[in-house]
Design a protein around this motif. Structure first.
Motif, mmCIF file in Angstrom:
data_model
loop_
_atom_site.group_PDB
_atom_site.id
_atom_site.type_symbol
_atom_site.label_atom_id
_atom_site.label_comp_id
_atom_site.label_asym_id
_atom_site.label_seq_id
_atom_site.Cartn_x
_atom_site.Cartn_y
_atom_site.Cartn_z
ATOM 1 N N GLN A 151 -6.057 2.504 -4.763
ATOM 2 C CA GLN A 151 -5.003 2.564 -3.759
ATOM 3 C C GLN A 151 -3.980 1.440 -3.896
ATOM 4 O OE1 GLN A 151 -6.143 3.445 0.315
ATOM 5 N NE2 GLN A 151 -8.136 4.202 -0.348
ATOM 6 N N ASN A 152 -4.348 0.392 -4.628
ATOM 7 C CA ASN A 152 -3.397 -0.694 -4.862
ATOM 8 C C ASN A 152 -2.913 -0.759 -6.310
ATOM 9 O OD1 ASN A 152 -5.981 -1.397 -5.593
ATOM 10 N ND2 ASN A 152 -6.129 -3.130 -4.195
ATOM 11 N N GLN B 270 -11.377 1.096 2.509
ATOM 12 C CA GLN B 270 -10.165 0.468 3.008
ATOM 13 C C GLN B 270 -10.293 -1.036 3.154
ATOM 14 O OE1 GLN B 270 -8.149 3.314 3.149
ATOM 15 N NE2 GLN B 270 -6.790 1.634 2.635
ATOM 16 N N TRP C 285 0.834 -1.206 0.000
ATOM 17 C CA TRP C 285 0.000 0.000 0.000
ATOM 18 C C TRP C 285 0.867 1.254 0.000
ATOM 19 C CZ3 TRP C 285 -2.705 2.057 4.949
ATOM 20 C CH2 TRP C 285 -3.663 3.023 4.626
#
Length: 353
Positions: free
Chosen positions: A196-197, A223, A133
């Motif tokens: 986010q990844n 998340q 991350w």
């Protein structure tokens, strides 16, 4: 005075000539730009037609391509990727500065309950999820601001890897069709890596999961989905939470460096074949004189490892465990995997010896 006048006359003539050339160049550039724009628009028409033939509904296609634009910056970024020669000794300090290590530990603590839940479900240690991350998007801060449909259409039109980017485009349309995100908020890098990844659309289709049961796979803002999707990726690629990633080692004088995986295997499949040919048990590596980086004996555990030289035989040496292969599937780069591994080691409490 005559000389000065002559110079002025010549200068004026040169100015006229230069002005004409600049004007012509500008006109040529404008014409080229307009031609490229027209060609891109024609290409989009063909993409839409192919999307229809692949079973996507007209409404979805119209919405997805409504604001599509050609990103010259994306083409430039693809063609001018940095080729700076580095070693891990120069690369790792830049990728893993003290502030990032501190932030990684803080983020681990902040999301510890969720990370432990994900780890229990997928069998992936939380520190590796946080390390990925942090290195992919600085813990969700830098995800890219390109419209993914525009970015993928641009890269497909550019042509060097058209088949690859069209495959990503169809996967992106599938994601929109399933309602995980809308086209306006489907943002990513210039190459179409999302969330986010930083999953490419095909990776999203293959690995993204709904981590909190709300019916959507939101790797941009949820998340639970981000962490679960990362863990699911590693799990599907053979991750074993009873192992770490690898360790830096010292080699004895005169060591046979041909026992390591060659650096120029040419692609993931050949790299995996080389791994299978060269891996040995830790006991076998111990017998060959391989030691931990501090000179002490290797762990007395019955596992296999392969030897890798990210910078060649004169640089650092690592014994890579099976989890190393999972990380290489994520990104086929010794430098990337080394960064993930070392950051995960810094996150662990206490740090690995």
């Amino acid at each position: 005075m005559r000389y000065i006048k002559s110079v002025k006359t010549i200068s004026f003539s040169l100015c006229l000539a230069l002005f004409s050339q600049v004007t012509l160049a500008a006109d040529d550039k404008t014409a080229t730009t307009l031609d490229a724009k027209a060609s891109f628009e024609q290409y989009i028409v063909k993409l839409k037609q192919e999307a229809i033939s692949r079973g996507f509904e007209q409404t979805l296609i119209d919405e997805s391509f409504a604001n599509v634009v050609f990103h010259q910056r994306a083409v430039k970024a693809d063609r001018n990727q940095p080729e700076t020669v580095e070693t891990l000794d120069t690369y790792l300090p830049k990728r893993l500065p003290d502030w990032k290590i501190k932030r990684a530990r803080a983020k681990y603590k902040e999301h510890e309950a969720l990370l432990i839940k994900v780890a229990a479900e997928y069998g992936v240690q939380p520190r590796f999820i946080v390390a990925l991350w942090g290195l992919e998007t600085n813990f969700g801060k830098i995800m890219g601001n390109y419209n993914v449909i525009s970015a993928l259409s641009t890269m497909a039109y550019e042509g060097r890897r058209e088949a690859f980017f069209k495959k990503q485009l169809w996967a992106a349309l599938q994601i929109l069709k399933e309602g995980h995100i809308d086209s306006a908020n489907m943002k990513g890098s210039w190459a179409g890596a999302m969330g986010q990844n930083q999953f490419m659309p095909t990776s999203f289709v293959g690995y993204a999961v709904d981590g909190d049961g709300d019916g959507k796979k939101d790797i941009w803002g949820n998340q639970a989905d981000v962490f679960a999707s990362m863990a699911n990726y590693l799990k599907k690629e053979g991750w074993n939470d009873q192992l770490t990633w690898g360790r830096q080692v010292k080699l004895p004088s005169g060591f046979d460096t041909s026992l390591a995986i060659p650096n120029n295997t040419g692609g993931r499949k050949n790299w995996l074949k080389a791994w299978a040919k060269t891996e040995k048990t830790l006991a076998q590596w111990q017998a060959l004189g391989v030691r931990r980086s501090d000179g002490t004996n290797l762990p007395k555990v019955d596992i296999k490892a392969a030897l890798v030289f990210p910078d060649g035989a004169k640089g650092r040496a690592y014994l890579a465990y099976n989890n190393y292969k999972s990380l290489m599937h994520w990104n086929l780069s010794y430098y990337f995997v080394s960064s993930v591994g070392h950051l995960s080691d810094h996150i662990k409490f206490p740090p690995i010896q």
